[in-house]
Write an enzyme that holds these catalytic residues in place. Structure first.
Site, PDB file in Angstrom:
ATOM      1  N   GLU A  63      15.311 -20.683   1.898  1.00  0.00           N
ATOM      2  CA  GLU A  63      15.218 -19.442   1.125  1.00  0.00           C
ATOM      3  C   GLU A  63      15.063 -19.743  -0.366  1.00  0.00           C
ATOM      4  OE1 GLU A  63      15.444 -15.383  -0.130  1.00  0.00           O
ATOM      5  OE2 GLU A  63      14.683 -16.456   1.614  1.00  0.00           O
TER       6      GLU A  63
ATOM      7  N   GLU B 106       7.447 -18.084  -4.516  1.00  0.00           N
ATOM      8  CA  GLU B 106       7.009 -16.686  -4.581  1.00  0.00           C
ATOM      9  C   GLU B 106       6.773 -16.224  -6.014  1.00  0.00           C
ATOM     10  OE1 GLU B 106       8.734 -13.853  -1.107  1.00  0.00           O
ATOM     11  OE2 GLU B 106      10.242 -14.763  -2.394  1.00  0.00           O
TER      12      GLU B 106
ATOM     13  N   TRP C 291      -3.305  -2.937  -1.480  1.00  0.00           N
ATOM     14  CA  TRP C 291      -3.131  -4.386  -1.442  1.00  0.00           C
ATOM     15  C   TRP C 291      -4.278  -4.921  -0.611  1.00  0.00           C
ATOM     16  CZ3 TRP C 291      -1.809  -8.226   2.265  1.00  0.00           C
ATOM     17  CH2 TRP C 291      -1.334  -9.428   1.733  1.00  0.00           C
TER      18      TRP C 291
ATOM     19  N   LYS D  60       5.632  -5.917  -1.106  1.00  0.00           N
ATOM     20  CA  LYS D  60       7.050  -5.772  -0.773  1.00  0.00           C
ATOM     21  C   LYS D  60       7.255  -5.503   0.708  1.00  0.00           C
ATOM     22  CE  LYS D  60      11.435  -5.419  -1.544  1.00  0.00           C
ATOM     23  NZ  LYS D  60      12.190  -6.644  -1.842  1.00  0.00           N
TER      24      LYS D  60
ATOM     25  N   LYS E 254      11.866 -18.566  -2.693  1.00  0.00           N
ATOM     26  CA  LYS E 254      11.988 -17.791  -3.934  1.00  0.00           C
ATOM     27  C   LYS E 254      11.228 -18.468  -5.071  1.00  0.00           C
ATOM     28  CE  LYS E 254      14.008 -14.331  -2.514  1.00  0.00           C
ATOM     29  NZ  LYS E 254      13.146 -14.536  -1.364  1.00  0.00           N
TER      30      LYS E 254
ATOM     31  N   HIS F 242      12.291 -39.426   7.124  1.00  0.00           N
ATOM     32  CA  HIS F 242      11.255 -39.269   8.148  1.00  0.00           C
ATOM     33  C   HIS F 242       9.948 -38.721   7.569  1.00  0.00           C
ATOM     34  CE1 HIS F 242      13.987 -40.309  11.394  1.00  0.00           C
ATOM     35  NE2 HIS F 242      14.891 -39.509  10.842  1.00  0.00           N
TER      36      HIS F 242
ATOM     37  N   ASN G  49      -3.575   3.091   4.854  1.00  0.00           N
ATOM     38  CA  ASN G  49      -2.753   1.884   4.935  1.00  0.00           C
ATOM     39  C   ASN G  49      -2.950   1.287   6.318  1.00  0.00           C
ATOM     40  OD1 ASN G  49      -1.724   2.547   2.453  1.00  0.00           O
ATOM     41  ND2 ASN G  49       0.316   3.090   3.190  1.00  0.00           N
ATOM     42  N   GLY G  50      -3.026  -0.035   6.408  1.00  0.00           N
ATOM     43  CA  GLY G  50      -3.152  -0.680   7.702  1.00  0.00           C
ATOM     44  C   GLY G  50      -4.434  -1.479   7.816  1.00  0.00           C
TER      45      GLY G  50
ATOM     46  N   CYS H 242       0.827  -1.205   0.000  1.00  0.00           N
ATOM     47  CA  CYS H 242       0.000   0.000   0.000  1.00  0.00           C
ATOM     48  C   CYS H 242       0.862   1.255   0.000  1.00  0.00           C
ATOM     49  CB  CYS H 242      -0.957   0.038   1.171  1.00  0.00           C
ATOM     50  SG  CYS H 242      -2.181  -1.274   1.194  1.00  0.00           S
TER      51      CYS H 242
ATOM     52  N   ARG I  12       6.187  -2.053  -4.189  1.00  0.00           N
ATOM     53  CA  ARG I  12       5.715  -2.624  -2.934  1.00  0.00           C
ATOM     54  C   ARG I  12       4.619  -3.665  -3.158  1.00  0.00           C
ATOM     55  NH1 ARG I  12       6.156   0.444   2.002  1.00  0.00           N
ATOM     56  NH2 ARG I  12       7.721   2.083   1.836  1.00  0.00           N
TER      57      ARG I  12
END
Length: 636
Positions: A509, A516, A74, A631, A513, A532, A122-123, A2, A27
């Protein structure tokens, strides 16, 4: 996530608002809009497409004015749709100024002539349901599913000729996080903003211009002004032609009084967002990592504690454990650092997902160094976890952050500012590697202070750090080989990632990626955990990516690889040169140029970034703006 931009000027500020939104596109967002005070009325345009389409709509509708606000949204409350897009309007009880019977497809034709209040936010407002019920009982008509429209109607209900007063009355009734910008039809050339839990800045225009601006990020105002005031928690800002002021509540629920905030000269480098010869910002940022690491290490000539701030020697004295708080990619950086801190510095370390930490009973210890990690320094969950740790009595705080002016830096006693530069791609790359560099420096400093690092060890560690940019360049040269692998990955729907020891977080990581930006389901496991449970997933359709450095766990890892091959799985191995893992049917190997000891995780993550990037390109996804992601996550 946002973005907010607002302005008061004597010139047409619509191009400034739109350019500000473009600077905040990285973002992540799923709708956008702009509202202005034009010819005595409120006018707006909204879109569920990109800012470029909004810009075309604004031009077609002839929207221009000296006062306005703009927003990229967003979605949280309500689907990504025009009627849920900001700015939201309020016209008063019994009047639907936001919709007036038109469908989303006809949003450009809406009649907003009776609208009185325009607001962006925003929020998240946690008590929006109860506020909505109260406002509906008083006759207010809602045109969206958002929590934001509640604020617009609430401000309208309290308005009695003074917008600042109405906003100040409304804020104590809101529970949650917010940064807002609001203006009123009855008060031309005035915008009021407020923040709690979400960032907001005041921009002071060129002397003599009378202009003032507000934004959720100083970068939105790059090229317009470099005179920035970072508003503090609870601040309310009032901007008008030729003047602005900030007020803050006197204690909890107290009256608002004028306060002085420092005006800083902030050079938001607009050139940093230029794509240049690269296909996507993510690719550009992957290749910027040697430079980013070199910049992050600039000025590091020794391992003095003051690298982390003047107070660091006093803060570090008596530290007997480390607690790392972070989310997402930053959490994996912290997880890697745990191996370093315990093995090199001999300091017990725990790593907590910030969004979980404050919701469980934990055992605090005042001698703990609390380390937060955040690219933006505005990550809501990490900020909340930090404040929770401080409430528990843990006041030794340090942040690893890429933004020197962020809330995280202001909240912590110590800081190490990574110098990754602006990161546009939603999937973090250079921010991650520079975080690892900063965390390794922290490890070395603590090790030295605890007598765990002899002089020869210090010199060797600093040499290795300084060589990192060159080593990273050599890894980046592997891109053509990785592109070949990406073609094989593109049709897959699932993938496993394996690592051992300090490379297990690197495998996590890598999996993050891939999921995402390519939308391939990917999971990471310590390689020893295969038998396992995860081994049940392995077949010829499940590629298994393995991080295979030449370390003490190599032989154990080779046994795990044999388990995969015995079940018909296909291995894709990023191996150091001297691991003696060879290409064979079902085993694909790319060799990194050299083994880098404790710093090996920083090198091994780069080919995983490239694999995710080129797989996403092969699948045709929106690499820089992956679906459903933002972002900077400034809401819980």
């Amino acid at each position: 996530m946002c973005g907010i931009v607002g302005a008061v000027s004597t010139r047409n500020i619509v191009p400034i608002l739109l350019e500000g939104l473009k600077r905040l596109e990285y973002r992540g967002y799923d709708s956008c809009g702009v509202a202005v005070h034009q010819a005595g009325e409120l006018r707006r345009a909204r879109s569920t497409s990109r800012v470029a389409e909004l810009e075309a709509n604004v031009a077609a509708e002839g929207i221009h004015a000296g006062t306005g606000i703009a927003h990229t949204r967003w979605a949280t409350h309500g689907a990504p749709a025009v009627h849920n897009a900001h700015p939201h309007f309020s016209a008063g009880p019994g009047i639907d100024a936001a919709h007036t019977g038109f469908s989303d497809l006809d949003a450009a034709a809406e009649d907003t002539s009776r609208a009185r209040i325009a607001l962006v936010h925003n929020g998240i407002i946690e008590n929006h349901d109860e506020l909505r019920v109260d406002l509906e009982q008083r006759g207010y008509v809602f045109a969206s599913q958002t929590d934001t429209e509640v604020i617009a109607h609430l401000v309208h209900s309290l308005y009695d000729g003074d917008l600042l007063d109405a906003v100040q009355q409304a804020l104590p009734r809101l529970r949650g996080a917010y940064a807002i910008a609001v203006f009123c039809r009855d008060e031309p050339a005035r915008v009021v903003g407020a923040r709690k839990g979400s960032p907001l800045v005041l921009g002071v225009g060129v002397v003599g211009s009378g202009e003032h601006f507000i934004a959720s990020d100083a970068m939105a105002l790059a090229g317009v002004t470099d005179q920035i005031v970072y508003l503090e928690e609870g601040d309310v800002v009032d901007i008008q032609l030729g003047k602005s002021w900030v007020t803050a509540p006197e204690g909890v629920g107290g009256r608002y009084l004028p306060v002085q905030r420092v005006v800083r000269t902030v050079h938001a480098h607009s050139g940093a967002v230029e794509l240049g010869p690269y296909r996507h910002y993510m690719q550009k940022e992957i290749f910027e990592q040697p430079r980013a690491v070199a910049d992050t290490l600039e000025g590091v000539n020794g391992l003095d504690a003051t690298l982390f701030g003047e107070l660091a020697p006093a803060v570090f004295d008596g530290v007997d454990r480390v607690l790392i708080l972070a989310c997402g990619t930053s959490y994996y950086a912290g997880s890697t650092a745990r191996y370093w801190l315990e093995a090199i510095a001999g300091v017990p370390c725990s790593v907590e997902i910030a969004s979980e930490y404050r919701y469980r009973e934990s055992v605090p210890a005042p001698s703990t160094l609390v380390v937060t990690i955040s690219q933006s320094g505005e990550t809501a969950d990490t900020l909340a976890a930090l404040k929770h740790a401080r409430r528990l009595g843990m006041e030794r705080t340090l942040t690893i952050c890429n933004v020197a002016t962020s809330a995280m830096v202001r909240e912590c006693k110590l800081a190490y500012i990574t110098r990754a530069g602006v990161e546009i791609g939603v999937a973090s790359t250079k921010a991650f590697t520079t975080q690892l560099v900063a965390l390794f420096l922290l490890t070395l400093v603590l090790a030295k202070r605890r007598g765990k690092l002899p002089m020869q060890g210090e010199e060797a560690a600093l040499r290795n750090l300084r060589h990192l940019p060159v080593a990273l360049q050599a890894v980046l040269a592997l891109e053509p080989q990785i592109i070949g692998w990406a073609e094989a990955f593109a049709p897959r729907q699932h993938a496993l990632f394996l690592g051992r020891g300090r490379h297990y977080p690197i495998a996590m990581e890598g999996a993050l990626k891939l999921k995402e930006i390519s939308y391939i389901h990917a999971e990471a496991y310590p390689a020893g955990e295969l038998k396992h449970g995860p081994l049940a997933l392995v077949d010829a359709e499940m590629p298994v990516v393995t991080v295979a450095p030449a370390d003490d766990l190599l032989e154990k890892l080779k046994s795990n690889l044999q388990e995969v091959r015995a079940r018909g799985g296909h291995l894709y191995v990023f191996a150091d040169a001297d691991t003696h893992i060879e290409n064979s049917p079902g085993v694909h190997v790319i060799r990194l140029p050299e083994h880098y000891g404790a710093l090996s995780p920083i090198l091994h993550v780069v080919p995983l970034q490239l694999l995710a990037y080129h797989t996403a390109c092969a699948r045709g996804t929106d690499v820089d703006k992956p679906r459903n992601l933002a972002k900077s996550v400034t809401v819980e």
